[in-house]
Every structure is written in structure tokens, then in C-alpha cells.
Design a protein around this motif. Structure first.
Motif, mmCIF file in Angstrom:
data_model
loop_
_atom_site.group_PDB
_atom_site.id
_atom_site.type_symbol
_atom_site.label_atom_id
_atom_site.label_comp_id
_atom_site.label_asym_id
_atom_site.label_seq_id
_atom_site.Cartn_x
_atom_site.Cartn_y
_atom_site.Cartn_z
ATOM 1 N N TRP A 100 -17.982 37.244 -28.775
ATOM 2 C CA TRP A 100 -17.649 38.352 -29.255
ATOM 3 C C TRP A 100 -16.654 38.349 -30.389
ATOM 4 C CZ3 TRP A 100 -15.914 40.118 -23.796
ATOM 5 C CH2 TRP A 100 -17.054 40.455 -22.911
ATOM 6 N N LEU A 101 -15.977 37.201 -30.462
ATOM 7 C CA LEU A 101 -14.840 36.797 -31.624
ATOM 8 C C LEU A 101 -15.069 35.617 -32.303
ATOM 9 C CD1 LEU A 101 -11.852 38.308 -29.452
ATOM 10 C CD2 LEU A 101 -12.969 39.568 -30.989
ATOM 11 N N PRO A 102 -16.004 35.316 -32.985
ATOM 12 C CA PRO A 102 -16.700 33.852 -33.417
ATOM 13 C C PRO A 102 -15.446 33.511 -34.640
ATOM 14 C CG PRO A 102 -18.275 35.872 -34.189
ATOM 15 C CD PRO A 102 -17.339 36.377 -33.221
ATOM 16 N N TRP A 103 -14.797 34.498 -35.313
ATOM 17 C CA TRP A 103 -13.884 34.360 -36.338
ATOM 18 C C TRP A 103 -12.734 33.390 -35.690
ATOM 19 C CZ3 TRP A 103 -9.559 37.051 -35.092
ATOM 20 C CH2 TRP A 103 -9.836 38.386 -34.355
ATOM 21 N N LEU A 104 -12.574 33.696 -34.423
ATOM 22 C CA LEU A 104 -11.436 33.020 -33.858
ATOM 23 C C LEU A 104 -11.644 31.654 -33.562
ATOM 24 C CD1 LEU A 104 -10.159 35.065 -30.628
ATOM 25 C CD2 LEU A 104 -8.773 34.547 -32.587
ATOM 26 N N ARG A 105 -12.913 30.991 -33.809
ATOM 27 C CA ARG A 105 -13.428 29.726 -33.611
ATOM 28 C C ARG A 105 -12.834 29.093 -32.313
ATOM 29 N NH1 ARG A 105 -12.578 28.304 -39.707
ATOM 30 N NH2 ARG A 105 -14.278 29.617 -40.593
ATOM 31 N N LEU A 106 -13.045 29.984 -31.203
ATOM 32 C CA LEU A 106 -12.659 29.011 -29.937
ATOM 33 C C LEU A 106 -13.578 27.952 -29.653
ATOM 34 C CD1 LEU A 106 -12.024 32.096 -27.474
ATOM 35 C CD2 LEU A 106 -10.288 30.426 -28.309
ATOM 36 N N PRO A 107 -13.066 26.896 -29.205
ATOM 37 C CA PRO A 107 -13.936 25.666 -28.788
ATOM 38 C C PRO A 107 -14.506 25.820 -27.402
ATOM 39 C CG PRO A 107 -11.800 24.944 -28.587
ATOM 40 C CD PRO A 107 -11.544 26.443 -29.013
ATOM 41 N N SER A 108 -15.542 27.203 -27.449
ATOM 42 C CA SER A 108 -16.018 27.313 -26.144
ATOM 43 C C SER A 108 -17.053 26.417 -25.629
ATOM 44 C CB SER A 108 -16.719 28.661 -26.031
ATOM 45 O OG SER A 108 -17.865 28.615 -26.957
ATOM 46 N N PHE A 109 -17.039 26.494 -24.300
ATOM 47 C CA PHE A 109 -18.270 25.488 -23.443
ATOM 48 C C PHE A 109 -19.387 26.325 -23.523
ATOM 49 C CE2 PHE A 109 -19.511 22.631 -20.057
ATOM 50 C CZ PHE A 109 -18.626 21.557 -20.429
ATOM 51 N N PRO A 110 -20.540 25.742 -23.738
ATOM 52 C CA PRO A 110 -21.888 26.375 -23.787
ATOM 53 C C PRO A 110 -22.238 26.628 -22.146
ATOM 54 C CG PRO A 110 -22.254 23.921 -24.360
ATOM 55 C CD PRO A 110 -20.607 24.301 -24.186
#
Ligand SMILES: CC(C)(COP(=O)(O)OP(=O)(O)OC[C@H]1O[C@@H](n2cnc3c(N)ncnc32)[C@H](O)[C@@H]1OP(=O)(O)O)[C@@H](O)C(=O)NCCC(=O)NCCS
Length: 334
Positions: free
Chosen positions: A214-224
Motif C-alpha cells: 500500500w505504501l511502497p514509498w516507505l520502503r519497508l523491508p517486508s517479507f514475501p
């Protein structure tokens, strides 16, 4: 090969093998090498000698095909496999490369400024790799077959933008500073899936993923989403030169991450390099997903006569120290 059991001929075990010519890392020496992979015995039939029978038959097939050596790769914690090969078949622990895993996030990662990424055509790549890996171990002589395989997604080179006007990738002449790698799409061959995690872990992983989407600009190192079936991109042929080599390699890996992000169902970018290889520190990865030692065990199959054995360079490979040029990990073996 498969192992069958009973009148119903149920398949209770499986093993695969392939043979190729590879360099040994010493004076451009090439030998015929068998790679043994995919050994698995059904849980209900373990410890009955099925694994040993499969290995014995495959080794005989490899000898008939003229293989000089055979090798296997396993996790350094897989004691049943290590015991089977080292104690029952006299394999020697040989090399222990590192497997580096980078998860694919839901956002694009920025590529370093002043860096250009250039696609290198397969015929030029083959020439470049033959030069770069001439003194490496396990470099296959049929590199052209790998590069023209449909699983190969391409070879890319990162170079400083300022070098671009003076450099023509078609010539195969390398610029002063560069990083190079090729991408193999294992997604079309096998898929992985993580099962059995707690509800809390699942919720945290999926929650971070949603937020990242939703908020890609935050660049969260999310888990796939590794809880559904996912595939990986495998990086091979990694090499770098020049003062900016490390930065260029990082940017190249970022470029592949972004390629993987665009490929639905690709959960991770994976590379395997020798522990001594300088590219190791330049490859972005998550320590918790990576493992330090993928154990490669090897054995000489060719029955050389005494004297012939002393003269042959082959007899030295098992005892020789790792080549400073590192190892080439063949993507077909993954
Ligand atoms: C590894 C594997 C193939 C062994 O198959 P198997 O049919 O049970 O092996 P065998 O009965 O032929 O055993 C031969 C030898 O292997 C070793 N071994 C096998 N299982 C072992 C275990 N659980 N613990 C320790 N050593 C073990 C022993 O040295 C054994 O000889 P022994 O029974 O005289 O002690 C089987 O455990 C398996 O499928 N594991 C999961 C997949 C895997 O790890 N594959 C190997 C990838 S390299």
C-alpha cells in the motif's frame, strides 16, 4: 533412477545424476565430473539400505559414462546425507560455499546514481565468463548451453555511467570497473513453500507485506508471501573488478531484485559463492535466511593405475586448496 518396492512396484526412493566437463581451477585443467543430486528415500523406508543402493547404482552409471569424479552438495547440518556419502562411499568434504538469500519486497529498490546497467548478449557473455573463470573451480565447458537455456533470463553488467561512451559491450573487452552476473529462473523448475509457522508469525509477515504494497514509498523491508508457493531467481557468474566493484555489484543485485518484484510469485533472489570470494560481502542478503556452509563432497571415480595416478593432475584435485579465483556455481545444479 528410482527404487521400487514390492509387487506393486511403489517408488520409495529417487536419485538424479548428470555429467559434464569442468575446470579444476589449476592450469586450465578440465575433467569429466558427475553431479549427484535429488537423493530422497520415503520416510517409511529409511535406514534399510535403499539410499546406499541408489548411490551405488548411480555411481556405476557415472563410471560407465567415463566420469573421473563425482560430487554432491548438501546442507552442512544434514548428518544422514553426510554419513551416507563420507562413511559408506568415501567422499571427502571438499568445499563449503555460502548461500545468500535476499527476499523480494513489494517496493522497488533504488539503483545507485551514476551507474548504468547493460544487458550483455549470450555470445559475448560466454567469452567474458571463459576469461573471468579460467582459473575458477567447477566452470563448465558447455557454458553456451547454459546461456542459451530458456531458464536464463539474461546477463547484466553494471558500469560507471561515465565509462559508457568509451565502451562497447559487443566487443567483450571489459571496462576498468564493472560487476557482472546472470539470472536463472528456477521458478519454472520448482517452487517452495513455508509451512508450520505460528499464527503470530504469519500475521506479522503478511501484515508487513500489505503495508509495503500500500505504501511502497516507505520502503519497508517486508517479507514475501512464502506461505503460498513461490519461486526464486538464482544469480550465477558473479564477478566484479575495479575500485567501484563492490558498489556496482550491489546495484546489479538491486536491479535483479526489481526484476523479481515484477515477476509475480518470485519470493527471493539467491546467490551461492565461495567463502573467499570478494563478491560475497557485496551481495545484499538477510543473514537469517542465508546459510554459511553448503557442503560439497567429492570422490574420485576413475580407477587409475599406480604411477598413472601420480602423473595425473586429477589425483591432486581433492587435496588441493580452493582456487583463489573461487568457484563457478552451475545454475542447472540448483
Ligand atoms: C539421506 C537419505 C537419502 C538416506 O537414505 P536411507 O535409505 O535411509 O539410507 P541407508 O539406509 O542406505 O543408510 C546408509 C547410511 O547412511 C547413514 N544414515 C542414514 N540415515 C541416517 C540418520 N538418520 N542418521 C545418521 N546417519 C544416517 C548411515 O551411515 C547409514 O548406514 P548405517 O545404517 O549402517 O548406519 C534419507 O535420510 C533421506 O531421504 N533424507 C531426506 C532427503 C535428503 O536429505 N537427501 C540427501 C541429500 S544429499
Amino acid at each position: 533412477m528410482v527404487a521400487e518396492y514390492g509387487e506393486a512396484r511403489d517408488i520409495i526412493g529417487v536419485i538424479r545424476g548428470c555429467i559434464k566437463h569442468v575446470t579444476t581451477g589449476h592450469s586450465h585443467h578440465v575433467l569429466k565430473l558427475a553431479y549427484i543430486l535429488g537423493l530422497r528415500v520415503s520416510t517409511n523406508h529409511r535406514r534399510l539400505g535403499v539410499g546406499m543402493k541408489l548411490v551405488k547404482h548411480l555411481e556405476e552409471w557415472c563410471k560407465q559414462k567415463g566420469a573421473d569424479y563425482a560430487y554432491i552438495a548438501t546442507d552442512c547440518a544434514n548428518q544422514p546425507c553426510i554419513n551416507l556419502f563420507t562413511q559408506k562411499f568415501s567422499y571427502t568434504k571438499f568445499r563449503s560455499p555460502t548461500v545468500l538469500v535476499q527476499p523480494v519486497h513489494a517496493h522497488y529498490k533504488p539503483i545507485g546514481s551514476g551507474i548504468a546497467i547493460v544487458r550483455i548478449p549470450p555470445h559475448v557473455t560466454a567469452k567474458v565468463y571463459r576469461h573471468l573463470f579460467a582459473n575458477a573451480e567447477f566452470f563448465p565447458t558447455d557454458i553456451d548451453a547454459i546461456l542459451s537455456n530458456k531458464l536464463n533470463l539474461g546477463t547484466f553488467m553494471a558500469v560507471p555511467k561515465k565509462l559508457l561512451p568509451k565502451w562497447n559491450p559487443e566487443t567483450g573487452i571489459l571496462p576498468q570497473s564493472f560487476a557482472i552476473l546472470s539470472v536463472w529462473n528456477t521458478k519454472e523448475v520448482f517452487k517452495l513453500q513455508v509451512k508450520g509457522v505460528s499464527k503470530l508469525t504469519y500475521a506479522c509477515c503478511m501484515g508487513s507485506r500489505l503495508l509495503d504494497s500500500w505504501l511502497p514509498w516507505l520502503r519497508l523491508p517486508s517479507f514475501p508471501d512464502v506461505f503460498s508457493q513461490f519461486g526464486v531467481y538464482f544469480l550465477y557468474g558473479l564477478s566484479m573488478r575495479g575500485t567501484n566493484g563492490s558498489r556496482l555489484m550491489k546495484s546489479l543485485c538491486t536491479f535483479v531484485h526489481n526484476m523479481a518484484k515484477d515477476d509475480v510469485g518470485c519470493g527471493a533472489v539467491v546467490a551461492e559463492v565461495s567463502q573467499q570470494d570478494p563478491v560475497r560481502v557485496a551481495i545484499p542478503h538477510w543473514k537469517r535466511l542465508s546459510w554459511n556452509e553448503d557442503l560439497w563432497c567429492i570422490k574420485k571415480l576413475a580407477d587409475l593405475q599406480e604411477g598413472e595416478c601420480e602423473r595425473s593432475e586429477m589425483s591432486d584435485w581433492i587435496k588441493s586448496p580452493p582456487s583463489s579465483a573461487g568457484i563457478f556455481v552451475d545454475p542447472r545444479d540448483i
